[in-house]
Design a protein around this motif. Structure first.
Motif, PDB file in Angstrom:
ATOM      1  N   ALA A   1       0.827  -1.205   0.000  1.00  0.00           N
ATOM      2  CA  ALA A   1       0.000   0.000   0.000  1.00  0.00           C
ATOM      3  C   ALA A   1       0.863   1.257   0.000  1.00  0.00           C
ATOM      4  O   ALA A   1       0.586   2.219  -0.725  1.00  0.00           O
ATOM      5  CB  ALA A   1      -0.941  -0.004   1.200  1.00  0.00           C
ATOM      6  N   ASP A   2       1.923   1.262   0.815  1.00  0.00           N
ATOM      7  CA  ASP A   2       2.821   2.412   0.852  1.00  0.00           C
ATOM      8  C   ASP A   2       3.532   2.600  -0.488  1.00  0.00           C
ATOM      9  O   ASP A   2       3.717   3.722  -0.955  1.00  0.00           O
ATOM     10  CB  ASP A   2       3.858   2.241   1.964  1.00  0.00           C
ATOM     11  N   ALA A   3       3.930   1.488  -1.092  1.00  0.00           N
ATOM     12  CA  ALA A   3       4.606   1.555  -2.386  1.00  0.00           C
ATOM     13  C   ALA A   3       3.674   2.108  -3.460  1.00  0.00           C
ATOM     14  O   ALA A   3       4.079   2.934  -4.283  1.00  0.00           O
ATOM     15  CB  ALA A   3       5.105   0.163  -2.785  1.00  0.00           C
ATOM     16  N   ARG A   4       2.427   1.665  -3.440  1.00  0.00           N
ATOM     17  CA  ARG A   4       1.461   2.152  -4.423  1.00  0.00           C
ATOM     18  C   ARG A   4       1.199   3.638  -4.236  1.00  0.00           C
ATOM     19  O   ARG A   4       1.107   4.397  -5.209  1.00  0.00           O
ATOM     20  CB  ARG A   4       0.160   1.345  -4.302  1.00  0.00           C
ATOM     21  N   LYS A   5       1.084   4.070  -2.977  1.00  0.00           N
ATOM     22  CA  LYS A   5       0.860   5.485  -2.699  1.00  0.00           C
ATOM     23  C   LYS A   5       2.015   6.330  -3.227  1.00  0.00           C
ATOM     24  O   LYS A   5       1.807   7.380  -3.857  1.00  0.00           O
ATOM     25  CB  LYS A   5       0.681   5.695  -1.194  1.00  0.00           C
ATOM     26  N   TRP A   6       3.240   5.885  -2.962  1.00  0.00           N
ATOM     27  CA  TRP A   6       4.416   6.613  -3.459  1.00  0.00           C
ATOM     28  C   TRP A   6       4.436   6.632  -4.979  1.00  0.00           C
ATOM     29  O   TRP A   6       4.697   7.670  -5.599  1.00  0.00           O
ATOM     30  CB  TRP A   6       5.699   5.965  -2.940  1.00  0.00           C
ATOM     31  N   ARG A   7       4.137   5.502  -5.610  1.00  0.00           N
ATOM     32  CA  ARG A   7       4.176   5.411  -7.069  1.00  0.00           C
ATOM     33  C   ARG A   7       3.162   6.369  -7.710  1.00  0.00           C
ATOM     34  O   ARG A   7       3.489   7.090  -8.655  1.00  0.00           O
ATOM     35  CB  ARG A   7       3.895   3.968  -7.492  1.00  0.00           C
ATOM     36  N   TYR A   8       1.952   6.404  -7.186  1.00  0.00           N
ATOM     37  CA  TYR A   8       0.945   7.295  -7.768  1.00  0.00           C
ATOM     38  C   TYR A   8       1.296   8.761  -7.530  1.00  0.00           C
ATOM     39  O   TYR A   8       1.013   9.628  -8.365  1.00  0.00           O
ATOM     40  CB  TYR A   8      -0.440   6.972  -7.193  1.00  0.00           C
ATOM     41  N   GLN A   9       1.907   9.043  -6.391  1.00  0.00           N
ATOM     42  CA  GLN A   9       2.354  10.413  -6.128  1.00  0.00           C
ATOM     43  C   GLN A   9       3.397  10.838  -7.159  1.00  0.00           C
ATOM     44  O   GLN A   9       3.346  11.937  -7.703  1.00  0.00           O
ATOM     45  CB  GLN A   9       2.928  10.516  -4.725  1.00  0.00           C
ATOM     46  N   VAL A  10       4.341   9.933  -7.449  1.00  0.00           N
ATOM     47  CA  VAL A  10       5.385  10.218  -8.427  1.00  0.00           C
ATOM     48  C   VAL A  10       4.779  10.394  -9.823  1.00  0.00           C
ATOM     49  O   VAL A  10       5.126  11.340 -10.553  1.00  0.00           O
ATOM     50  CB  VAL A  10       6.427   9.083  -8.435  1.00  0.00           C
TER      51      VAL A  10
END
Length: 346
Positions: free
Chosen positions: A102-111
């Motif tokens: 979930a944290d990885a997905r959040k970071w990816r979408y932010q980027v």
């Protein structure tokens, strides 16, 4: 790396999907997320092959989570593809390694959002397939999700929630145009087009629940129905349309039954929401639940769950002067006929 440019049934299916659903209009700037895996390679190759028909301005982006020792080599491989295809390339590497998916997905979408906004891309395109959609539905079903969670991975959605951006101009659309194509089809396409797939070792790690669904549950379900991924994906599609209708209907009921007074007090509970329970009882139970869920989403500091919603539903029929247990954040719902007042400490 040799590639084939022949027109295949997948090209035809993809082209028809774009026409029917109007997902990626002509002459738009598209930022394509490419990992080097079979799904994203299939996606970028299809977009390149159809580019002359649609006039898109394509760019590729690779997000390095730093989860694997070969992640930099993986990034170099994707960059090499961008050079071969003469496509602008962006790369972002995580400063902090995410501990959860979930944290990885959040970071990816932010980027993805930052690059899209900074370089004026209206659309972010990802390689999610019908297989991903089926796996997400099963994953959410096992976790006990409601119908909203089962309507997984829509064809498109704004990347950011409305309250997180200033206007639609700074809120690119996230588009998933491969949702009618399975992972087995993307693999066959890459092999047919002589595209070298970069294998992600984390996909084999069965400590991740999604990987277990992919490696163990889906193959078992295929024994009952070889088309299980497509069928489950279509179920998610049907649920999405029905949910949209229910949400719209709930919004209309909400306007009828909600009263929000402006009360300024000191050191006293503040009445922030009033729900006319006599009127709301006239609505079907499914609408009652959605109205309560919409309200709680604005009041609670966390996502409301089934227990929170049912706590509010029970207040529709209890005796006057009843009240709920405290909700997360301290809010309490009290019945003062005909109203349910949700009180929140200042």
């Amino acid at each position: 790396m040799a590639t084939s440019s022949g027109w295949t049934p997948i090209h035809n299916q993809f082209h028809k999907t774009l026409l029917y659903r109007n997902l990626l209009p002509k002459n738009q700037r598209l930022l394509v997320a490419v990992s080097g895996g079979q799904d994203s390679l299939c996606l970028i190759k299809l977009l390149i092959d159809l580019q002359s028909k649609w006039g898109w301005n394509l760019a590729m982006i690779y997000c390095d989570h730093r989860w694997r020792n070969d992640s930099q080599a993986n990034a170099d491989y994707v960059k090499g593809l961008a050079n071969i295809w003469k496509i602008p390339y962006y790369q972002k590497t995580a400063d902090v390694i995410s501990k959860t998916e979930a944290d990885a997905r959040k970071w990816r979408y932010q980027v993805l959002g930052e690059i899209a906004i900074n370089y004026n891309f209206s659309y972010i395109v990802t390689g999610h397939t019908a297989s991903d959609r089926a796996e997400t539905l099963l994953y959410n079903l096992i976790r006990g999700s409601g119908s909203d969670g089962l309507a997984s991975l829509p064809w498109q959605r704004p990347l950011f929630h409305t309250q997180d951006c200033q206007s639609s101009i700074s809120n690119p659309l996230l588009v998933r145009p491969l949702l009618e194509i399975t992972r087995s089809q993307t693999l066959a396409f890459c092999q047919e087009q002589n595209l070298t797939i970069w294998e992600d070792s984390t996909n084999e790690d069965l400590h991740y629940n999604r990987n277990r669904i992919r490696a163990e549950i889906i193959p078992l379900l295929r024994q009952f129905n070889p088309q299980v991924e497509i069928n489950i994906s279509q179920t998610a599609e049907l649920l999405k349309d029905e949910i949209d209708y229910l949400e719209q209907t709930a919004q209309e009921w909400r306007k009828k039954v909600i009263f929000v007074p402006v009360i300024e007090t000191e050191n006293q509970p503040e009445k922030t929401w009033g729900i006319n329970r006599h009127l709301l009882r006239e609505a079907p139970l499914a609408i009652q639940r959605r109205v309560m869920r919409q309200i709680l989403m604005e009041i609670l500091p966390i996502q409301p769950n089934f227990e929170h919603i049912e706590k509010m539903i029970n207040l529709l029929r209890v005796p006057n002067r009843s009240q709920s247990d405290p909700f997360p954040g301290g809010a309490i719902a009290q019945v003062e006929n005909p109203w349910i007042w949700i009180k929140r400490e200042n």
